[in-house]
Scaffold this motif. Sequence first.
Motif, mmCIF file in Angstrom:
data_model
loop_
_atom_site.group_PDB
_atom_site.id
_atom_site.type_symbol
_atom_site.label_atom_id
_atom_site.label_comp_id
_atom_site.label_asym_id
_atom_site.label_seq_id
_atom_site.Cartn_x
_atom_site.Cartn_y
_atom_site.Cartn_z
ATOM 1 N N ARG A 43 0.860 -1.176 0.000
ATOM 2 C CA ARG A 43 0.000 0.000 0.000
ATOM 3 C C ARG A 43 0.901 1.231 0.000
ATOM 4 O O ARG A 43 1.873 1.278 0.746
ATOM 5 C CB ARG A 43 -0.849 0.038 1.252
ATOM 6 N N VAL A 44 0.559 2.169 -0.814
ATOM 7 C CA VAL A 44 1.317 3.417 -0.834
ATOM 8 C C VAL A 44 0.550 4.414 0.030
ATOM 9 O O VAL A 44 -0.490 4.927 -0.365
ATOM 10 C CB VAL A 44 1.507 3.956 -2.268
ATOM 11 N N ARG A 45 1.047 4.620 1.223
ATOM 12 C CA ARG A 45 0.432 5.592 2.132
ATOM 13 C C ARG A 45 1.146 6.919 1.972
ATOM 14 O O ARG A 45 2.368 6.965 1.870
ATOM 15 C CB ARG A 45 0.532 5.113 3.570
ATOM 16 N N LEU A 46 0.358 7.952 1.970
ATOM 17 C CA LEU A 46 0.903 9.282 1.755
ATOM 18 C C LEU A 46 0.609 10.177 2.942
ATOM 19 O O LEU A 46 -0.428 10.061 3.577
ATOM 20 C CB LEU A 46 0.263 9.926 0.518
ATOM 21 N N ARG A 47 1.522 11.050 3.207
ATOM 22 C CA ARG A 47 1.299 12.128 4.173
ATOM 23 C C ARG A 47 1.627 13.415 3.416
ATOM 24 O O ARG A 47 2.696 13.537 2.834
ATOM 25 C CB ARG A 47 2.220 11.977 5.377
ATOM 26 N N CYS A 48 0.686 14.337 3.421
ATOM 27 C CA CYS A 48 0.847 15.573 2.656
ATOM 28 C C CYS A 48 0.904 16.772 3.584
ATOM 29 O O CYS A 48 0.190 16.814 4.587
ATOM 30 C CB CYS A 48 -0.326 15.737 1.683
ATOM 31 N N ARG A 49 1.763 17.720 3.219
ATOM 32 C CA ARG A 49 1.901 18.962 3.987
ATOM 33 C C ARG A 49 1.989 20.132 3.018
ATOM 34 O O ARG A 49 2.692 20.059 2.016
ATOM 35 C CB ARG A 49 3.182 18.946 4.809
ATOM 36 N N LEU A 50 1.291 21.174 3.370
ATOM 37 C CA LEU A 50 1.353 22.403 2.601
ATOM 38 C C LEU A 50 2.107 23.416 3.438
ATOM 39 O O LEU A 50 1.675 23.782 4.524
ATOM 40 C CB LEU A 50 -0.076 22.892 2.330
ATOM 41 N N VAL A 51 3.281 23.808 2.952
ATOM 42 C CA VAL A 51 4.120 24.761 3.680
ATOM 43 C C VAL A 51 4.530 25.859 2.708
ATOM 44 O O VAL A 51 5.221 25.592 1.727
ATOM 45 C CB VAL A 51 5.379 24.083 4.262
ATOM 46 N N ARG A 52 4.052 27.051 3.004
ATOM 47 C CA ARG A 52 4.324 28.227 2.177
ATOM 48 C C ARG A 52 4.028 27.948 0.715
ATOM 49 O O ARG A 52 2.910 27.673 0.358
ATOM 50 C CB ARG A 52 5.734 28.734 2.401
ATOM 51 N N ARG A 53 5.034 27.969 -0.127
ATOM 52 C CA ARG A 53 4.836 27.811 -1.570
ATOM 53 C C ARG A 53 5.175 26.405 -2.055
ATOM 54 O O ARG A 53 5.384 26.194 -3.247
ATOM 55 C CB ARG A 53 5.679 28.828 -2.332
ATOM 56 N N SER A 54 5.226 25.425 -1.138
ATOM 57 C CA SER A 54 5.514 24.061 -1.581
ATOM 58 C C SER A 54 4.500 23.089 -0.996
ATOM 59 O O SER A 54 3.886 23.343 0.036
ATOM 60 C CB SER A 54 6.936 23.647 -1.200
ATOM 61 N N PHE A 55 4.320 21.992 -1.703
ATOM 62 C CA PHE A 55 3.436 20.916 -1.280
ATOM 63 C C PHE A 55 4.307 19.679 -1.162
ATOM 64 O O PHE A 55 4.910 19.238 -2.140
ATOM 65 C CB PHE A 55 2.336 20.710 -2.335
ATOM 66 N N THR A 56 4.422 19.141 0.064
ATOM 67 C CA THR A 56 5.298 18.000 0.315
ATOM 68 C C THR A 56 4.474 16.741 0.491
ATOM 69 O O THR A 56 3.522 16.723 1.268
ATOM 70 C CB THR A 56 6.156 18.235 1.575
ATOM 71 N N VAL A 57 4.860 15.701 -0.232
ATOM 72 C CA VAL A 57 4.234 14.392 -0.113
ATOM 73 C C VAL A 57 5.289 13.439 0.420
ATOM 74 O O VAL A 57 6.333 13.262 -0.203
ATOM 75 C CB VAL A 57 3.715 13.877 -1.470
#
Length: 96
Positions: A43-57
Amino acid sequence: DAGHDIAGLRPLLLEEDRAAVERAAVLLALADDFQARGAPRARVRLRCRLVRRSFTVSAPALLSWRPRGLGRRFERAFGRRLVVQHGAEPRPVRSR
């Protein structure tokens, strides 16, 4: 895909639909890429974060990932830089 042009769908789509369709296409391409680069049957589990001008997965189950054209497409569609972190999931250390 970056090589596909949605202009042929013009009778079905309005000009104001174009940005939403492109964002959806980028997300589907990203999901497909993640699934293809994950460990078999994992399973590909993702955690996403939006920080300023970037989107981190963060996707620990991904064996590898290179943005190729997806990074640029993501930035054009969402106005944010895409950062993907991959690699083995840290496992808790058990005391004996």
